[in-house]
Design a protein around this motif. Structure first.
Motif, PDB file in Angstrom:
ATOM      1  N   SER A 140      39.585  38.372  26.239  1.00  0.00           N
ATOM      2  CA  SER A 140      38.785  38.418  27.452  1.00  0.00           C
ATOM      3  C   SER A 140      39.566  39.245  28.467  1.00  0.00           C
ATOM      4  CB  SER A 140      38.578  36.988  27.958  1.00  0.00           C
ATOM      5  OG  SER A 140      38.031  37.018  29.246  1.00  0.00           O
TER       6      SER A 140
ATOM      7  N   THR B 155      39.957  41.333  32.289  1.00  0.00           N
ATOM      8  CA  THR B 155      39.555  41.507  33.686  1.00  0.00           C
ATOM      9  C   THR B 155      40.112  42.838  34.163  1.00  0.00           C
ATOM     10  OG1 THR B 155      39.500  39.146  34.103  1.00  0.00           O
ATOM     11  CG2 THR B 155      39.795  40.570  36.017  1.00  0.00           C
TER      12      THR B 155
ATOM     13  N   ARG C 156      40.442  45.866  37.280  1.00  0.00           N
ATOM     14  CA  ARG C 156      40.298  46.211  38.703  1.00  0.00           C
ATOM     15  C   ARG C 156      40.953  47.557  38.962  1.00  0.00           C
ATOM     16  NH1 ARG C 156      43.390  44.662  43.623  1.00  0.00           N
ATOM     17  NH2 ARG C 156      41.964  44.775  45.368  1.00  0.00           N
TER      18      ARG C 156
ATOM     19  N   ILE D 186      50.848  51.774  30.624  1.00  0.00           N
ATOM     20  CA  ILE D 186      51.991  50.882  30.429  1.00  0.00           C
ATOM     21  C   ILE D 186      51.429  49.527  30.043  1.00  0.00           C
ATOM     22  CG2 ILE D 186      53.916  49.698  31.588  1.00  0.00           C
ATOM     23  CD1 ILE D 186      54.490  52.612  31.314  1.00  0.00           C
TER      24      ILE D 186
ATOM     25  N   VAL E 153      52.613  45.385  29.291  1.00  0.00           N
ATOM     26  CA  VAL E 153      53.588  44.301  29.141  1.00  0.00           C
ATOM     27  C   VAL E 153      52.798  43.055  28.748  1.00  0.00           C
ATOM     28  CG1 VAL E 153      55.359  45.112  30.736  1.00  0.00           C
ATOM     29  CG2 VAL E 153      53.479  43.780  31.632  1.00  0.00           C
TER      30      VAL E 153
ATOM     31  N   GLN F  21      49.110  42.620  30.219  1.00  0.00           N
ATOM     32  CA  GLN F  21      48.612  43.411  31.342  1.00  0.00           C
ATOM     33  C   GLN F  21      48.846  44.886  31.039  1.00  0.00           C
ATOM     34  OE1 GLN F  21      50.095  42.478  35.231  1.00  0.00           O
ATOM     35  NE2 GLN F  21      48.693  43.917  36.202  1.00  0.00           N
TER      36      GLN F  21
ATOM     37  N   ALA G  99      48.360  48.780  32.447  1.00  0.00           N
ATOM     38  CA  ALA G  99      48.127  49.559  33.665  1.00  0.00           C
ATOM     39  C   ALA G  99      47.788  50.974  33.250  1.00  0.00           C
ATOM     40  CB  ALA G  99      49.360  49.554  34.543  1.00  0.00           C
TER      41      ALA G  99
ATOM     42  N   ASN H 164      44.176  48.297  36.624  1.00  0.00           N
ATOM     43  CA  ASN H 164      44.915  47.170  36.041  1.00  0.00           C
ATOM     44  C   ASN H 164      43.984  46.389  35.140  1.00  0.00           C
ATOM     45  OD1 ASN H 164      47.799  46.721  37.114  1.00  0.00           O
ATOM     46  ND2 ASN H 164      46.660  47.407  38.909  1.00  0.00           N
TER      47      ASN H 164
ATOM     48  N   TRP I 103      43.898  42.952  32.864  1.00  0.00           N
ATOM     49  CA  TRP I 103      44.519  41.706  32.423  1.00  0.00           C
ATOM     50  C   TRP I 103      43.732  41.212  31.210  1.00  0.00           C
ATOM     51  CZ3 TRP I 103      43.436  42.999  37.450  1.00  0.00           C
ATOM     52  CH2 TRP I 103      44.487  42.973  38.368  1.00  0.00           C
TER      53      TRP I 103
ATOM     54  N   ILE J 181      43.523  38.169  27.895  1.00  0.00           N
ATOM     55  CA  ILE J 181      44.046  36.972  27.241  1.00  0.00           C
ATOM     56  C   ILE J 181      43.203  36.760  25.988  1.00  0.00           C
ATOM     57  CG2 ILE J 181      42.650  35.408  28.698  1.00  0.00           C
ATOM     58  CD1 ILE J 181      45.273  33.672  28.703  1.00  0.00           C
ATOM     59  N   GLY J 182      43.872  36.636  24.856  1.00  0.00           N
ATOM     60  CA  GLY J 182      43.087  36.595  23.634  1.00  0.00           C
ATOM     61  C   GLY J 182      43.851  36.115  22.423  1.00  0.00           C
TER      62      GLY J 182
END
Lengths: 506, 194
Positions: free
Chosen positions: B39, B41, B43, B140, B142, B162, B164, B183, B185, B187-188
């Motif tokens: 999932s 996000t 921005r 990048i 991380v 995350q 970038a 950016n 973000w 999570i998975g």
């Protein structure tokens, strides 16, 4: 954001379920993460250094069974993480003492930074290109000092850098700082670690040993701290084998430098400088899978700035080809140049091919060609229409060391290629010709493509014993292709000439 | 539609893990393949923009191919694809990075990941014009997570990362926006093949 939070919650729940379902047997045989962390934390406490009196048996080494060798540090991953965090806390407190408003961190600022993500920052060139890499070297050496390998310690540098950017300051996490701190920290950290090991001789004892340990601690404070804490600074042991270079040569130089600018060919008054050059290991031969077992370092003080040049090239991998006639290598490099004519800094990786030919029993010729990628480079640049950096920079109300811009240099990735010819006497170079070309595409700052060229010829002649005389001529040129509508192109040229006395420290 | 597809990928991944529990140990294989979904996000922001840009959410797909350098470290390439449906069209971002994934403790699944490369952005939030506009960016990444069955041929990992994407100038239908940073973000979960 609510959806993200919901996703996080679900993942944590799932994660907890899966951990819970792990085999019980595994839990019985392996110490838990928590118990390891507690053990690591307890090891972080200060313990008295053993100083056995004459005839007395030395105190037993409590880490003897977890050291890979008698002189090696014991492995402690939890301790490395903890000390990396302590380094961050230390820098945070130092910034608070300096009155920086950006050091007033709270959980709210942590969350805001996580919500915002990466940005580019506006800090001074030296802060970003030397300050951050040095800070990164402390994180890196928190790994090395606790027995972690090069690559493991590299991860530690990234961990320290990322946590600093998100949680160490109130300003938004900076992408350029993260890259410079991590990659520069690895390069500077490994070099300082190895140079500090050159100073130590753990087979010795007495005041000479103590002073060598103190000197090494100045270069690599985190490793020094750990050695004093564990009592290694006074324990007799063999030096770790991987900290002994196959060859070692170097020069200390002092002299005068004349530099031209775009408007004047040469300035009348010369600028004094001091330089240290070190060749650690032999980059031109040998199969190597040990990063930085061979590296070169140039560090120049004076000559237009307190630190005007720092260059590190560390071999990551070396492979002889065709019975050693050719040598393939992959290297990491760190570059910093700042003077009154130009500023440049970069974090790069190169692949190179070297050819070596003996000309006589003591004289050899090496030709090296390399090319690679610059992950992030920084170059001074002025907006079109601005001829000089304004002298009066606005005073910052944010505290000492906090820059609020404007920033007169650009950041971007790029490429690099180098040709080098060396004449060697007993494998020590006495004549070096170098051509280096770089391309940088500015991603942040004045939008432009920069093409930099650097040609250099160095000659070093022995005079008497270790004393020698050196002369060097250099020529820098920079073509800047602005991405404006008129496609403006500017050319800058900086000749440079140096003469100096050298002292061979090989 | 996209959201339900990704939810499906999640479920399949979770269900597959027990199913492959009989798989053999990785017998000296140096291959490292990761495939999964997350999932995400997203921005976008820029230094001179005064507007507070919104967060946008969607699914993403992640794949790693590479080499198991040692039992605690994998190195290779990562592809991270984030398609986002917006009111004015689809924003696609593909990050292609060189990555290293490292487990500090051999007996624990905790891992850290970092890398760098390029991102390719097709259209951008709030700047969609009449035609698709492509931008390249410095990328990048991380991240970190927990890997399960690290010594087996088929394993499983949960991750948060995350990415970038530093775009520099973003070309839009109307003008160029300077110093844009995206950016991402995420999570998975993913399957790991060795």
């Amino acid at each position: 954001m609510r959806r993200l939070v919901r996703s996080v919650t679900w993942t944590v729940l799932l994660f907890a379920l899966l951990i819970h379902a792990a085999p019980v047997a595994a839990q019985e045989t392996e110490p838990s993460f928590l118990s390891r962390a507690i053990e690591s934390a307890s090891l972080f406490e200060l313990s008295p250094i053993a100083h056995p009196a004459k005839g007395e048996q030395p105190a037993p080494d409590p880490y003897a069974n977890i050291r890979p060798c008698a002189g090696c540090p014991p492995r402690g991953v939890g301790r490395a993480f903890l000390q990396t965090t302590v380094v961050n806390v230390f820098y945070g407190i130092a910034n608070l003492v300096r009155g920086q408003v950006t050091a007033r961190v709270t959980p709210k600022t942590w969350w805001e930074n996580m919500e915002n993500g990466w940005v580019w920052d506006l800090d001074d060139f030296v802060v970003n290109q030397i300050g951050h890499p040095y800070q990164g070297s402390n994180y890196y050496n928190a790994g090395r000092a606790n027995g972690l390998s090069f690559y493991e310690s590299a991860a530690m540098a990234a961990f320290g850098s990322a946590t600093w950017e998100f949680y160490g300051e109130t300003n938004k996490p900076s992408l350029n700082d993260f890259i410079n701190t991590t990659l520069g920290g690895i390069a500077i950290g490994e070099v300082l670690h190895r140079v500090s090991w050159l100073m130590r001789d753990p087979t010795k004892s007495g005041s000479g040993r103590l002073w060598s340990e103190i000197g090494a601690t100045v270069l690599d404070p985190v490793t020094g701290y750990n050695r004093f804490r564990r009592g290694d600074a006074s324990r007799i042991a063999e030096k770790p084998a991987d900290m002994v270079p196959s060859t070692l040569s170097g020069f200390m130089s002092a002299g005068v430098l004349w530099r031209g600018t775009e408007h004047e060919p040469f300035e009348g008054a010369g600028q004094p400088f001091m330089e240290a050059d070190l060749l650690y290991g032999d980059v031109l031969q040998g199969r190597s899978r040990t990063p930085y077992d061979a590296f070169s370092m140039t560090l120049r003080f004076g000559g237009g700035a307190p630190v005007s040049e720092a260059r590190l090239i560390g071999r990551l991998l070396g492979q002889p080809l065709r019975n050693g006639k050719f040598q393939f290598s992959i290297a990491q490099s760190y570059d910093f140049q700042k003077n009154d004519a130009y500023s440049f800094g970069a974090q790069s990786f190169d692949a190179g091919l070297a050819f070596t030919q003996s000309l006589s029993s003591r004289i050899g010729l090496s030709l090296i060609g390399s090319g690679g990628l610059t992950v992030l480079g920084a170059i001074d640049s002025l907006p079109l229409g601005v001829e000089e950096v304004p002298v009066d920079e606005p005073e910052s109300s944010a505290g000492q060391g906090v820059s609020e811009g404007p920033r007169f240099y650009d950041y971007g990735p790029g490429s690099k290629f180098t040709l080098r010819a060396l004449l060697l006497h007993d494998r020590v170079p006495f004549a070096v010709a170098l051509y280096e070309g770089r391309q940088l595409y500015s991603l942040d700052g004045v939008r432009a493509n920069h093409f930099l060229q650097h040609a250099r010829l160095d000659l070093r002649l022995p005079l008497r014993g270790p004393i020698g005389l050196g002369v060097a001529g250099e020529y820098f040129s920079r073509h800047t292709y602005y991405q404006d509508e008129a496609r403006t192109e500017k050319i800058f040229r900086y000749p440079q000439f140096r003469t100096y006395l050298t002292w061979d420290i090989s | 539609m996209m959201r339900s597809s990704f939810a499906g990928v999640w479920c399949v991944l979770i269900l597959l893990t027990p199913a492959v529990s009989r798989a053999q140990e990785a017998d000296g294989s140096r291959l490292w393949i990761v495939a999964g979904g997350a999932s995400a996000t997203v921005r976008g922001d820029c230094q001179t923009c005064e507007e507070d840009y919104p967060y946008r959410h969607g699914g993403s797909i992640l794949a790693n191919f590479g080499y198991r350098a040692n039992p605690r470290m994998d190195v290779g390439a990562e592809i991270f694809w984030v398609p986002l449906e917006t009111a004015s069209g689809t924003l696609n971002t593909t990050h292609i990075d060189a990555v290293a994934q490292f487990r500090p403790w051999r007996t624990h699944g905790f891992f850290m990941k970092g890398g760098a490369g390029m991102a390719f952005v097709r259209n951008w939030v709030d700047t969609l014009g009449s035609g698709a506009i492509n931008s390249k960016a410095l990328s990048i990444v991380v991240g970190g997570g927990w890997a399960f069955r690290t010594e087996q041929r088929v394993g499983f990992q949960l991750f948060a990362s995350q990415h970038a994407g530093a775009l520099g100038d973003l070309k839009t239908a109307d003008s160029d926006v300077p110093d844009v940073m995206g950016n991402y973000w995420s999570i998975g979960a993913a399957l790991v093949f060795r």
